[in-house]
Enzyme design. Structure first.
Site: not given
Ligand code: UT7
Length: 328
Positions: A115, A255, A285
């Site tokens: 990126c 980005h 993204n």
């Molecule tokens: O381009 C280069 C860089 N890329 C990035 O910078 C991406 C960086 N990361 C992020 O933007 C975030 O970490 C994500 C958007 C990928 C994830 O968000 P988060 O707030 O960190 O969510 P999480 O992984 O902590 O998940 C929270 C909850 C989990 O459920 P439980 O364990 O709390 O029950 C996940 O299983 O959300 C659940 N979850 C979803 N639910 C519905 C994870 N993905 C999804 C989804 N839809 N797509």
């Protein structure tokens, strides 16, 4: 040869016409529109067709940037394509773009810096212009990430989109002056944090499909932590490096990885969120393409004014990062 300044003399972008909304994704994977919007800010993304290659998107963005710069393709002396989703491992996507746009006087190569690739590319172009060896260099960020997304993986499938953006960097004293840049990398963290292993030298080609190495995998939490720290840090670094302060900055074009990352940066920098451009809601993204696409969108929305001081800031897999200071 005398030292000179370099300018972004033209920009252009291209988004494939197919659109995938969060509602569409709800039918494909266990997710909801509400989760995607609140956790990422994304509402929809553009998706390339089966027939559309990264070079096709790059070509369309390039032709618009060249037209915007009011030059001909034959005046381009170098083409740099930043991409993590090249047409092929060999030859480069850039040589395909060279053929497609008829830039017969240009050298051409790809950059792999995830990126951050577009900022890396602009920084390389800047060198060839300021040392006086070239007059016009084309820099493109182009991706077809949708072709490398596991559509059954909700951790990644909701995040990415396809598109391309391009800029002509010139010596002509027309356009946005490049004031300077800051680049960095840290290869120490596990590659698994954000990886498209594909058919590189590490993985045997015959095992790629079976081991799902043809898909992007990500440790969202680790990448999120890295991103919320690096974005404000690279903005501050480039501003200080060229003797400016946060108050001098009219707009940051970061980005577009996650709306929350951009909001956290605004807070950390004590900048009003309006000074950080956001189009992730409709573009998602697009990795190396995200900054040039955002530049074109910001111009279309009349957010760029003559003489504005603007920071471009990219960060991503590798880990890599890069920021650039320009005067519009
Ligand atoms: O381009 C280069 C860089 N890329 C990035 O910078 C991406 C960086 N990361 C992020 O933007 C975030 O970490 C994500 C958007 C990928 C994830 O968000 P988060 O707030 O960190 O969510 P999480 O992984 O902590 O998940 C929270 C909850 C989990 O459920 P439980 O364990 O709390 O029950 C996940 O299983 O959300 C659940 N979850 C979803 N639910 C519905 C994870 N993905 C999804 C989804 N839809 N797509």
């Amino acid at each position: 040869m005398e030292n000179t300044n370099s300018y972004i003399s033209g920009i252009g972008s291209y988004l494939p016409s197919q659109i995938l909304t969060n509602k569409d994704l709800e039918k494909m994977v266990d997710t909801t529109d509400e989760w995607i919007v609140t956790r990422t800010g994304i509402k929809k993304r553009h998706i390339s067709t089966k027939e559309e290659a990264t070079s096709d998107l790059a070509t369309k963005a390039s032709l618009l940037a060249i037209e915007d710069a009011k030059i001909s393709s034959e005046e381009i002396e170098m083409i740099i394509v930043a991409t993590s989703t090249p047409d092929m491992m060999l030859p480069s996507t850039a040589t395909r773009v060279q053929k497609n746009i008829g830039a017969k006087n240009a050298s051409a190569f790809d950059i792999s810096a995830a990126c951050s690739g577009f900022i890396y590319g602009l920084s390389v172009a800047h060198q060839f212009i300021i040392n006086g060896t070239m007059k016009n260099v084309l820099v493109v960020g182009a991706e077809t990430l949708s072709k490398y997304v596991d559509w059954s993986d909700r951790n990644t499938s909701v995040l990415f989109g396809d598109g391309a953006g391009a800029a002509v960097v010139s010596r002509n004293n027309i356009g946005s002056k490049i004031i300077g840049f800051h680049l960095g990398a840290n290869g120490n963290p596990p590659r698994e944090w954000l990886m498209l292993a594909g058919s590189g030298s590490v993985n045997k080609a015959e095992n790629i499909l079976e081991e799902k190495k043809n898909f992007i995998t990500m440790n969202g939490k680790e990448i999120f932590k890295f991103s919320v720290n690096i974005l404000p840090s690279i903005i501050t670094t480039v501003i200080k490096k060229y003797g400016l302060t946060i108050e001098d900055i009219d707009l940051v074009i970061p980005h577009q990885a996650n709306r929350r990352i951009i909001e956290a940066a605004a807070e950390r920098l004590n900048m009003p969120i309006q000074k950080l451009y956001i189009n992730i809601d409709r573009r998602a993204n697009t990795s190396a393409a995200s900054i040039p696409i955002a530049m074109v969108d910001a111009r279309r929305e009349n957010m760029l004014n003559k003489e504005d001081i603007i920071v471009l800031a990219g960060f991503g897999a590798g880990l890599t990062w890069g920021s650039m200071l320009i005067q519009y």
